[in-house]
Design a protein around this motif. Structure first.
Motif, PDB file in Angstrom:
ATOM      1  N   ILE A 136       0.821  -1.211   0.000  1.00  0.00           N
ATOM      2  CA  ILE A 136       0.000   0.000   0.000  1.00  0.00           C
ATOM      3  C   ILE A 136       0.855   1.261   0.000  1.00  0.00           C
ATOM      4  O   ILE A 136       0.732   2.102  -0.879  1.00  0.00           O
ATOM      5  N   ILE A 137       1.747   1.404   0.972  1.00  0.00           N
ATOM      6  CA  ILE A 137       2.574   2.608   1.079  1.00  0.00           C
ATOM      7  C   ILE A 137       3.547   2.690  -0.090  1.00  0.00           C
ATOM      8  O   ILE A 137       3.754   3.760  -0.660  1.00  0.00           O
ATOM      9  N   VAL A 138       4.172   1.582  -0.447  1.00  0.00           N
ATOM     10  CA  VAL A 138       4.958   1.464  -1.682  1.00  0.00           C
ATOM     11  C   VAL A 138       4.008   0.742  -2.640  1.00  0.00           C
ATOM     12  O   VAL A 138       3.874  -0.482  -2.590  1.00  0.00           O
ATOM     13  N   PRO A 139       3.292   1.496  -3.473  1.00  0.00           N
ATOM     14  CA  PRO A 139       2.072   1.012  -4.132  1.00  0.00           C
ATOM     15  C   PRO A 139       2.274   0.119  -5.355  1.00  0.00           C
ATOM     16  O   PRO A 139       1.923   0.476  -6.484  1.00  0.00           O
ATOM     17  N   CYS A 140       2.770  -1.086  -5.134  1.00  0.00           N
ATOM     18  CA  CYS A 140       2.939  -2.028  -6.249  1.00  0.00           C
ATOM     19  C   CYS A 140       1.581  -2.457  -6.811  1.00  0.00           C
ATOM     20  O   CYS A 140       1.511  -2.941  -7.941  1.00  0.00           O
ATOM     21  N   HIS A 141       0.500  -2.242  -6.062  1.00  0.00           N
ATOM     22  CA  HIS A 141      -0.836  -2.584  -6.573  1.00  0.00           C
ATOM     23  C   HIS A 141      -1.223  -1.715  -7.766  1.00  0.00           C
ATOM     24  O   HIS A 141      -2.137  -2.073  -8.509  1.00  0.00           O
ATOM     25  N   ARG A 142      -0.528  -0.614  -7.998  1.00  0.00           N
ATOM     26  CA  ARG A 142      -0.843   0.296  -9.110  1.00  0.00           C
ATOM     27  C   ARG A 142      -0.201  -0.125 -10.425  1.00  0.00           C
ATOM     28  O   ARG A 142      -0.349   0.566 -11.426  1.00  0.00           O
ATOM     29  N   VAL A 143       0.501  -1.251 -10.428  1.00  0.00           N
ATOM     30  CA  VAL A 143       1.136  -1.747 -11.656  1.00  0.00           C
ATOM     31  C   VAL A 143       0.302  -2.904 -12.189  1.00  0.00           C
ATOM     32  O   VAL A 143       0.008  -3.856 -11.466  1.00  0.00           O
ATOM     33  N   ILE A 144      -0.085  -2.779 -13.467  1.00  0.00           N
ATOM     34  CA  ILE A 144      -0.952  -3.771 -14.100  1.00  0.00           C
ATOM     35  C   ILE A 144      -0.333  -4.238 -15.414  1.00  0.00           C
ATOM     36  O   ILE A 144       0.659  -3.674 -15.869  1.00  0.00           O
ATOM     37  N   ASN A 145      -0.944  -5.238 -16.015  1.00  0.00           N
ATOM     38  CA  ASN A 145      -0.482  -5.713 -17.314  1.00  0.00           C
ATOM     39  C   ASN A 145      -0.738  -4.657 -18.380  1.00  0.00           C
ATOM     40  O   ASN A 145      -1.646  -3.837 -18.245  1.00  0.00           O
ATOM     41  N   GLU A 146       0.030  -4.736 -19.445  1.00  0.00           N
ATOM     42  CA  GLU A 146      -0.103  -3.762 -20.536  1.00  0.00           C
ATOM     43  C   GLU A 146      -1.509  -3.764 -21.128  1.00  0.00           C
ATOM     44  O   GLU A 146      -2.027  -2.724 -21.502  1.00  0.00           O
ATOM     45  N   GLY A 147      -2.155  -4.920 -21.182  1.00  0.00           N
ATOM     46  CA  GLY A 147      -3.507  -5.007 -21.732  1.00  0.00           C
ATOM     47  C   GLY A 147      -4.588  -4.688 -20.715  1.00  0.00           C
ATOM     48  O   GLY A 147      -5.741  -5.049 -20.887  1.00  0.00           O
ATOM     49  N   LYS A 148      -4.229  -4.026 -19.626  1.00  0.00           N
ATOM     50  CA  LYS A 148      -5.148  -3.607 -18.551  1.00  0.00           C
ATOM     51  C   LYS A 148      -5.558  -4.750 -17.628  1.00  0.00           C
ATOM     52  O   LYS A 148      -6.404  -4.573 -16.768  1.00  0.00           O
ATOM     53  N   GLY A 149      -4.975  -5.951 -17.796  1.00  0.00           N
ATOM     54  CA  GLY A 149      -5.233  -7.034 -16.848  1.00  0.00           C
ATOM     55  C   GLY A 149      -4.542  -6.716 -15.533  1.00  0.00           C
ATOM     56  O   GLY A 149      -3.581  -5.955 -15.491  1.00  0.00           O
ATOM     57  N   LEU A 150      -5.003  -7.303 -14.463  1.00  0.00           N
ATOM     58  CA  LEU A 150      -4.469  -6.963 -13.146  1.00  0.00           C
ATOM     59  C   LEU A 150      -3.031  -7.412 -12.925  1.00  0.00           C
ATOM     60  O   LEU A 150      -2.315  -6.818 -12.152  1.00  0.00           O
ATOM     61  N   GLY A 151      -2.602  -8.469 -13.587  1.00  0.00           N
ATOM     62  CA  GLY A 151      -1.274  -9.000 -13.301  1.00  0.00           C
ATOM     63  C   GLY A 151      -1.329  -9.763 -11.990  1.00  0.00           C
ATOM     64  O   GLY A 151      -2.358 -10.319 -11.627  1.00  0.00           O
ATOM     65  N   GLY A 152      -0.258  -9.742 -11.235  1.00  0.00           N
ATOM     66  CA  GLY A 152      -0.230 -10.463  -9.970  1.00  0.00           C
ATOM     67  C   GLY A 152      -0.241  -9.524  -8.786  1.00  0.00           C
ATOM     68  O   GLY A 152      -0.113  -8.318  -8.931  1.00  0.00           O
ATOM     69  N   TYR A 153      -0.395 -10.103  -7.606  1.00  0.00           N
ATOM     70  CA  TYR A 153      -0.310  -9.346  -6.358  1.00  0.00           C
ATOM     71  C   TYR A 153      -0.062 -10.339  -5.239  1.00  0.00           C
ATOM     72  O   TYR A 153      -0.755 -11.361  -5.149  1.00  0.00           O
ATOM     73  N   ALA A 154       0.912 -10.047  -4.406  1.00  0.00           N
ATOM     74  CA  ALA A 154       1.324 -10.976  -3.348  1.00  0.00           C
ATOM     75  C   ALA A 154       0.172 -11.356  -2.410  1.00  0.00           C
ATOM     76  O   ALA A 154       0.173 -12.435  -1.852  1.00  0.00           O
ATOM     77  N   TYR A 155      -0.807 -10.475  -2.261  1.00  0.00           N
ATOM     78  CA  TYR A 155      -1.903 -10.729  -1.317  1.00  0.00           C
ATOM     79  C   TYR A 155      -3.206 -11.095  -2.018  1.00  0.00           C
ATOM     80  O   TYR A 155      -4.264 -11.067  -1.412  1.00  0.00           O
ATOM     81  N   GLY A 156      -3.104 -11.444  -3.286  1.00  0.00           N
ATOM     82  CA  GLY A 156      -4.263 -11.902  -4.041  1.00  0.00           C
ATOM     83  C   GLY A 156      -4.886 -10.797  -4.888  1.00  0.00           C
ATOM     84  O   GLY A 156      -4.819  -9.617  -4.556  1.00  0.00           O
ATOM     85  N   LEU A 157      -5.482 -11.236  -5.977  1.00  0.00           N
ATOM     86  CA  LEU A 157      -6.060 -10.272  -6.911  1.00  0.00           C
ATOM     87  C   LEU A 157      -7.286  -9.563  -6.347  1.00  0.00           C
ATOM     88  O   LEU A 157      -7.575  -8.436  -6.742  1.00  0.00           O
ATOM     89  N   ASP A 158      -8.002 -10.200  -5.409  1.00  0.00           N
ATOM     90  CA  ASP A 158      -9.150  -9.525  -4.802  1.00  0.00           C
ATOM     91  C   ASP A 158      -8.707  -8.277  -4.034  1.00  0.00           C
ATOM     92  O   ASP A 158      -9.372  -7.238  -4.085  1.00  0.00           O
ATOM     93  N   VAL A 159      -7.591  -8.368  -3.329  1.00  0.00           N
ATOM     94  CA  VAL A 159      -7.077  -7.216  -2.583  1.00  0.00           C
ATOM     95  C   VAL A 159      -6.608  -6.142  -3.560  1.00  0.00           C
ATOM     96  O   VAL A 159      -6.914  -4.955  -3.395  1.00  0.00           O
ATOM     97  N   LYS A 160      -5.886  -6.544  -4.601  1.00  0.00           N
ATOM     98  CA  LYS A 160      -5.410  -5.580  -5.598  1.00  0.00           C
ATOM     99  C   LYS A 160      -6.597  -4.878  -6.252  1.00  0.00           C
ATOM    100  O   LYS A 160      -6.610  -3.654  -6.394  1.00  0.00           O
ATOM    101  N   LYS A 161      -7.586  -5.649  -6.642  1.00  0.00           N
ATOM    102  CA  LYS A 161      -8.782  -5.080  -7.272  1.00  0.00           C
ATOM    103  C   LYS A 161      -9.473  -4.087  -6.337  1.00  0.00           C
ATOM    104  O   LYS A 161      -9.873  -3.006  -6.743  1.00  0.00           O
ATOM    105  N   TYR A 162      -9.587  -4.459  -5.058  1.00  0.00           N
ATOM    106  CA  TYR A 162     -10.216  -3.564  -4.078  1.00  0.00           C
ATOM    107  C   TYR A 162      -9.445  -2.243  -3.995  1.00  0.00           C
ATOM    108  O   TYR A 162     -10.041  -1.161  -4.027  1.00  0.00           O
ATOM    109  N   LEU A 163      -8.118  -2.314  -3.853  1.00  0.00           N
ATOM    110  CA  LEU A 163      -7.310  -1.108  -3.701  1.00  0.00           C
ATOM    111  C   LEU A 163      -7.416  -0.206  -4.930  1.00  0.00           C
ATOM    112  O   LEU A 163      -7.562   1.020  -4.798  1.00  0.00           O
TER     113      LEU A 163
END
Length: 159
Positions: free
Chosen positions: A116-143
């Motif tokens: 969150i503070i170092v916001p890696c959740h703001r990085v997505i795939n080039e085609g606008k897909g979510l990509g990955g997230y260490a805490y799950g895509l539901d958390v990334k999507k929420y943020l």
């Protein structure tokens, strides 16, 4: 020293070492904390609460996490991504001088210990897909949704 915060997306553990926030991560349960918290941990809790209430868009905390020079360059770049905005792994790779390093950027972001503070959740795939997230895509999507809604509310005022 550690502190815990119940957030809208789960329990967050915040760790401080030598006056720096060294880890912010999601954990499975909220333990009982009896010891008084340091000033830095109290600041981190307050700033995260402000973030989740929509009042804070930029964090102001001393941060320190160890990594390779490439990881540190990747994490530094993450701090430049504006609240409510996203960039692709490719955009990040180009910005840090490694245009063919999309996978390396993804790996570096996956090793970011300060969610969150170092916001890696703001990085997505080039085609606008979510990509990955260490805490799950539901958390990334929420943020991402939370930040974009907060921006919309700021632009258009209360409904």
């Amino acid at each position: 020293m550690k502190a815990f915060l119940q957030s809208p997306v789960g329990v967050i553990e915040i760790e401080e070492n030598d006056g720096y926030i060294s880890s912010v991560r999601f954990v499975s349960e909220m333990p009982e904390v009896k010891a008084p918290l340091s000033n830095i941990l109290n600041q981190a809790i307050n700033q995260l609460e402000e973030y989740f209430s929509g009042e804070r868009k930029i964090f102001d905390l001393p941060l320190k996490q160890a990594g390779t020079p490439f990881q540190e360059k990747s994490w530094d770049y993450l701090m430049t991504i504006p609240y409510g905005k996203t960039v692709s792994y490719k955009d990040e790779a180009i910005a840090i001088g490694s245009p063919k390093g999309c996978r390396a950027v993804g790996s570096a972001n996956g090793k970011n210990n300060i969610a969150i503070i170092v916001p890696c959740h703001r990085v997505i795939n080039e085609g606008k897909g979510l990509g990955g997230y260490a805490y799950g895509l539901d958390v990334k999507k929420y943020l991402l949704k939370f930040e974009s809604q907060s921006i919309d509310a700021t632009l258009f005022g209360p409904m």
